[in-house]
Structures are given as C-alpha cells and as structure tokens.
Design a protein around this motif. Structure first.
Motif, PDB file in Angstrom:
ATOM      1  N   ARG A 101       0.835  -1.210   0.000  1.00 26.96           N
ATOM      2  CA  ARG A 101       0.000   0.000   0.000  1.00 26.96           C
ATOM      3  C   ARG A 101       0.866   1.255   0.000  1.00 26.96           C
ATOM      4  O   ARG A 101       0.571   2.228  -0.677  1.00 26.96           O
ATOM      5  CB  ARG A 101      -0.919   0.008   1.216  1.00 26.96           C
ATOM      6  N   TYR A 102       1.915   1.216   0.798  1.00 24.66           N
ATOM      7  CA  TYR A 102       2.840   2.347   0.864  1.00 24.66           C
ATOM      8  C   TYR A 102       3.472   2.594  -0.502  1.00 24.66           C
ATOM      9  O   TYR A 102       3.560   3.727  -0.962  1.00 24.66           O
ATOM     10  CB  TYR A 102       3.914   2.054   1.923  1.00 24.66           C
ATOM     11  N   ARG A 103       3.899   1.528  -1.151  1.00 23.64           N
ATOM     12  CA  ARG A 103       4.489   1.658  -2.487  1.00 23.64           C
ATOM     13  C   ARG A 103       3.465   2.219  -3.477  1.00 23.64           C
ATOM     14  O   ARG A 103       3.777   3.083  -4.285  1.00 23.64           O
ATOM     15  CB  ARG A 103       5.001   0.300  -2.967  1.00 23.64           C
ATOM     16  N   ASP A 104       2.222   1.727  -3.395  1.00 26.90           N
ATOM     17  CA  ASP A 104       1.173   2.231  -4.276  1.00 26.90           C
ATOM     18  C   ASP A 104       0.886   3.707  -4.008  1.00 26.90           C
ATOM     19  O   ASP A 104       0.638   4.479  -4.930  1.00 26.90           O
ATOM     20  CB  ASP A 104      -0.114   1.423  -4.110  1.00 26.90           C
ATOM     21  N   LEU A 105       0.941   4.071  -2.729  1.00 22.01           N
ATOM     22  CA  LEU A 105       0.720   5.479  -2.379  1.00 22.01           C
ATOM     23  C   LEU A 105       1.827   6.349  -2.964  1.00 22.01           C
ATOM     24  O   LEU A 105       1.550   7.397  -3.559  1.00 22.01           O
ATOM     25  CB  LEU A 105       0.660   5.645  -0.863  1.00 22.01           C
ATOM     26  N   LEU A 106       3.075   5.924  -2.819  1.00 23.19           N
ATOM     27  CA  LEU A 106       4.182   6.701  -3.386  1.00 23.19           C
ATOM     28  C   LEU A 106       4.077   6.771  -4.902  1.00 23.19           C
ATOM     29  O   LEU A 106       4.335   7.826  -5.500  1.00 23.19           O
ATOM     30  CB  LEU A 106       5.523   6.096  -2.978  1.00 23.19           C
ATOM     31  N   ALA A 107       3.687   5.670  -5.530  1.00 23.47           N
ATOM     32  CA  ALA A 107       3.514   5.672  -6.984  1.00 23.47           C
ATOM     33  C   ALA A 107       2.387   6.615  -7.380  1.00 23.47           C
ATOM     34  O   ALA A 107       2.502   7.360  -8.358  1.00 23.47           O
ATOM     35  CB  ALA A 107       3.231   4.261  -7.484  1.00 23.47           C
ATOM     36  N   LEU A 109       1.344   9.221  -5.666  1.00 22.04           N
ATOM     37  CA  LEU A 109       1.822  10.592  -5.445  1.00 22.04           C
ATOM     38  C   LEU A 109       2.715  11.049  -6.590  1.00 22.04           C
ATOM     39  O   LEU A 109       2.652  12.203  -7.018  1.00 22.04           O
ATOM     40  CB  LEU A 109       2.584  10.693  -4.127  1.00 22.04           C
ATOM     41  N   SER A 110       3.542  10.160  -7.097  1.00 26.14           N
ATOM     42  CA  SER A 110       4.443  10.554  -8.177  1.00 26.14           C
ATOM     43  C   SER A 110       3.689  10.816  -9.483  1.00 26.14           C
ATOM     44  O   SER A 110       4.195  11.521 -10.350  1.00 26.14           O
ATOM     45  CB  SER A 110       5.519   9.493  -8.393  1.00 26.14           C
ATOM     46  N   LYS A 111       2.490  10.256  -9.620  1.00 24.53           N
ATOM     47  CA  LYS A 111       1.697  10.473 -10.832  1.00 24.53           C
ATOM     48  C   LYS A 111       0.882  11.769 -10.769  1.00 24.53           C
ATOM     49  O   LYS A 111       0.352  12.210 -11.787  1.00 24.53           O
ATOM     50  CB  LYS A 111       0.759   9.294 -11.076  1.00 24.53           C
ATOM     51  N   LEU A 112       0.784  12.351  -9.583  1.00 23.91           N
ATOM     52  CA  LEU A 112       0.087  13.638  -9.458  1.00 23.91           C
ATOM     53  C   LEU A 112       0.956  14.734 -10.041  1.00 23.91           C
ATOM     54  O   LEU A 112       2.182  14.638 -10.051  1.00 23.91           O
ATOM     55  CB  LEU A 112      -0.206  13.948  -7.988  1.00 23.91           C
ATOM     56  N   SER A 113       0.317  15.794 -10.475  1.00 23.27           N
ATOM     57  CA  SER A 113       1.100  16.941 -10.938  1.00 23.27           C
ATOM     58  C   SER A 113       1.821  17.554  -9.744  1.00 23.27           C
ATOM     59  O   SER A 113       1.424  17.353  -8.594  1.00 23.27           O
ATOM     60  CB  SER A 113       0.184  17.981 -11.591  1.00 23.27           C
ATOM     61  N   GLU A 114       2.871  18.297 -10.010  1.00 25.97           N
ATOM     62  CA  GLU A 114       3.668  18.917  -8.931  1.00 25.97           C
ATOM     63  C   GLU A 114       2.784  19.813  -8.067  1.00 25.97           C
ATOM     64  O   GLU A 114       2.887  19.810  -6.835  1.00 25.97           O
ATOM     65  CB  GLU A 114       4.815  19.722  -9.547  1.00 25.97           C
ATOM     66  N   ARG A 147      -7.039  22.454  -6.062  1.00 26.09           N
ATOM     67  CA  ARG A 147      -5.919  21.528  -6.300  1.00 26.09           C
ATOM     68  C   ARG A 147      -5.990  20.346  -5.336  1.00 26.09           C
ATOM     69  O   ARG A 147      -5.742  19.207  -5.717  1.00 26.09           O
ATOM     70  CB  ARG A 147      -4.578  22.235  -6.135  1.00 26.09           C
ATOM     71  N   LEU A 148      -6.324  20.631  -4.088  1.00 28.84           N
ATOM     72  CA  LEU A 148      -6.423  19.574  -3.089  1.00 28.84           C
ATOM     73  C   LEU A 148      -7.548  18.605  -3.436  1.00 28.84           C
ATOM     74  O   LEU A 148      -7.376  17.387  -3.356  1.00 28.84           O
ATOM     75  CB  LEU A 148      -6.638  20.180  -1.699  1.00 28.84           C
ATOM     76  N   SER A 149      -8.679  19.137  -3.847  1.00 26.28           N
ATOM     77  CA  SER A 149      -9.806  18.287  -4.222  1.00 26.28           C
ATOM     78  C   SER A 149      -9.446  17.390  -5.398  1.00 26.28           C
ATOM     79  O   SER A 149      -9.705  16.183  -5.378  1.00 26.28           O
ATOM     80  CB  SER A 149     -11.012  19.160  -4.573  1.00 26.28           C
ATOM     81  N   ARG A 150      -8.830  17.979  -6.411  1.00 26.24           N
ATOM     82  CA  ARG A 150      -8.428  17.188  -7.587  1.00 26.24           C
ATOM     83  C   ARG A 150      -7.362  16.157  -7.217  1.00 26.24           C
ATOM     84  O   ARG A 150      -7.377  15.028  -7.713  1.00 26.24           O
ATOM     85  CB  ARG A 150      -7.912  18.109  -8.687  1.00 26.24           C
ATOM     86  N   ALA A 151      -6.435  16.535  -6.360  1.00 21.55           N
ATOM     87  CA  ALA A 151      -5.375  15.610  -5.953  1.00 21.55           C
ATOM     88  C   ALA A 151      -5.947  14.430  -5.180  1.00 21.55           C
ATOM     89  O   ALA A 151      -5.575  13.281  -5.425  1.00 21.55           O
ATOM     90  CB  ALA A 151      -4.336  16.344  -5.099  1.00 21.55           C
ATOM     91  N   ARG A 152      -6.851  14.696  -4.257  1.00 16.55           N
ATOM     92  CA  ARG A 152      -7.461  13.616  -3.477  1.00 16.55           C
ATOM     93  C   ARG A 152      -8.254  12.679  -4.380  1.00 16.55           C
ATOM     94  O   ARG A 152      -8.176  11.460  -4.250  1.00 16.55           O
ATOM     95  CB  ARG A 152      -8.369  14.196  -2.392  1.00 16.55           C
ATOM     96  N   ARG A 154      -7.888  12.165  -7.650  1.00 18.06           N
ATOM     97  CA  ARG A 154      -7.012  11.412  -8.548  1.00 18.06           C
ATOM     98  C   ARG A 154      -6.251  10.334  -7.770  1.00 18.06           C
ATOM     99  O   ARG A 154      -6.117   9.201  -8.242  1.00 18.06           O
ATOM    100  CB  ARG A 154      -6.025  12.353  -9.231  1.00 18.06           C
ATOM    101  N   LEU A 155      -5.773  10.667  -6.577  1.00 21.78           N
ATOM    102  CA  LEU A 155      -5.054   9.681  -5.770  1.00 21.78           C
ATOM    103  C   LEU A 155      -5.984   8.537  -5.383  1.00 21.78           C
ATOM    104  O   LEU A 155      -5.587   7.369  -5.413  1.00 21.78           O
ATOM    105  CB  LEU A 155      -4.452  10.344  -4.526  1.00 21.78           C
ATOM    106  N   PHE A 156      -7.222   8.849  -5.051  1.00 24.29           N
ATOM    107  CA  PHE A 156      -8.190   7.806  -4.727  1.00 24.29           C
ATOM    108  C   PHE A 156      -8.399   6.884  -5.927  1.00 24.29           C
ATOM    109  O   PHE A 156      -8.403   5.660  -5.787  1.00 24.29           O
ATOM    110  CB  PHE A 156      -9.527   8.426  -4.299  1.00 24.29           C
ATOM    111  N   ARG A 157      -8.562   7.467  -7.123  1.00 21.92           N
ATOM    112  CA  ARG A 157      -8.739   6.656  -8.332  1.00 21.92           C
ATOM    113  C   ARG A 157      -7.503   5.798  -8.594  1.00 21.92           C
ATOM    114  O   ARG A 157      -7.616   4.636  -8.953  1.00 21.92           O
ATOM    115  CB  ARG A 157      -9.036   7.538  -9.542  1.00 21.92           C
ATOM    116  N   LEU A 158      -6.314   6.382  -8.418  1.00 23.48           N
ATOM    117  CA  LEU A 158      -5.082   5.618  -8.655  1.00 23.48           C
ATOM    118  C   LEU A 158      -4.917   4.484  -7.650  1.00 23.48           C
ATOM    119  O   LEU A 158      -4.451   3.402  -8.003  1.00 23.48           O
ATOM    120  CB  LEU A 158      -3.864   6.545  -8.595  1.00 23.48           C
ATOM    121  N   MET A 159      -5.285   4.738  -6.408  1.00 23.04           N
ATOM    122  CA  MET A 159      -5.104   3.729  -5.358  1.00 23.04           C
ATOM    123  C   MET A 159      -6.158   2.623  -5.446  1.00 23.04           C
ATOM    124  O   MET A 159      -5.892   1.498  -5.049  1.00 23.04           O
ATOM    125  CB  MET A 159      -5.181   4.382  -3.970  1.00 23.04           C
TER     126      MET A 159
END
Length: 175
Positions: A101-107, A109-114, A147-152, A154-159
């Motif tokens: 899960r940690y690895r997936d989270l880091l992955a 995070l890396s796919k999010l825009s800066e 930005r926070l809403s979009r990041a959350r 997108r991260l939820f979809r990726l995870m």
C-alpha cells in the motif's frame, strides 16, 4: 542565534525533513535542502512577517528552494556510476500488505502533478491550514482548495484502480 529563534525553528525541523523527502525522494538531498532552508531562515530571520507562527514562512523557503532544485535537476541528466548502484535499489520490497500500500501510495503521489502533490502534502501530511498552504505556495486559497480536491480524487482513483481490469477484455451480453 537567539533562544527565541531556536524555540521557533526547532519544532518545525522534523516536518521540514518529511516534506523535503516527499518532494525530492532522496534522503541525503532532502537533508541538504533542509540545511539550506535553515541557513536561509536564520540569515533572514529579521525578514519574517508573522512574529507568532513561523511555520508557513519556513515552509515557503523550503518549497521555493526545492522547486529551484527540481527545475535545475530536470534540465540536466542524472549520472549514476554503475559501481555505485549496488544491489539495494534492485532488491524487491517486502511482501507485506502495508508495504505494498505504501508503495502504491508513493507511486500514486508521483503520478500527481507537482501542484497537486505539493498542496496534498502540505495540507494532509504537514497539517497546514488552507490559508497557510496558500501563503507557502503564493496562490489564492480557492486554488489550494481546488488543487487539493483534484489531488485527493485522482489519488483515490489511482489507489483503488485494478491494474488487471484495464487489460481484461469486457464482455457484453448479446440477446
């Protein structure tokens, strides 16, 4: 260095290290970045605007230094001698579920825009308020919120995405 300055800066150092490591993904580079940030904060202590809470000011210094380093690093290729690689980066991670899960989270995070990643880290990990995060990044609060809403999202979809589902053919029922 005054004791007031030390009392204000010292509690922020662990959070600065976490944020720097998340941004740079390299422990030694992050430690160097924090050192540069602290040197700049000490040398420009008289320039801070808010006497009570120096956290946003110090995070802004760290963020600006990190963005400068990342921009410079992207303009030149990274050279790693083969002898320096060793076996550690090539080793597999532990099979435990938390590690995965940690690895997936880091992955993820890396796919999010800066922009999305920095807002997400400042608000969720470093627990800065929207207003403080907006000051650190130099953007309006509404921009931080969107930005926070979009990041959350997108991260939820990726995870929660099933990687096998993308390659699996879909079957339709024909009547």
């Amino acid at each position: 260095m005054s004791t007031d300055m030390v009392r204000s800066i010292e509690p922020v150092i662990p959070a600065l290290r976490r944020y720097a490591r998340a941004l740079l993904r390299d422990r030694s580079a992050a430690d160097d970045l924090v050192q540069d940030c602290l040197e700049r904060a000490v040398s420009r202590w008289h320039q801070r605007r808010n006497e009570d809470d120096v956290r946003p000011w110090i995070f802004a210094i760290l963020h600006n230094l990190a963005m400068t380093r990342l921009r410079r690093a992207s303009q030149r290729p990274v050279h790693v001698p083969l002898d320096d690689v060793g076996g550690t980066p090539l080793a597999l991670g532990a099979p435990q579920e938390d590690r995965l899960r940690y690895r997936d989270l880091l992955a993820g995070l890396s796919k999010l825009s800066e922009d999305q990643r920095t807002v997400l880290l400042l608000v969720t990990v470093e627990e800065l308020s929207y207003a403080d995060a907006a000051r650190v990044l130099g953007v309006p609060i509404g921009t931080v919120m969107s930005r926070l809403s979009r990041a959350r999202e997108r991260l939820f979809r990726l995870m929660s995405a099933d990687p096998a589902a993308e390659s699996r053919p879909t079957l339709r029922s024909v009547k």
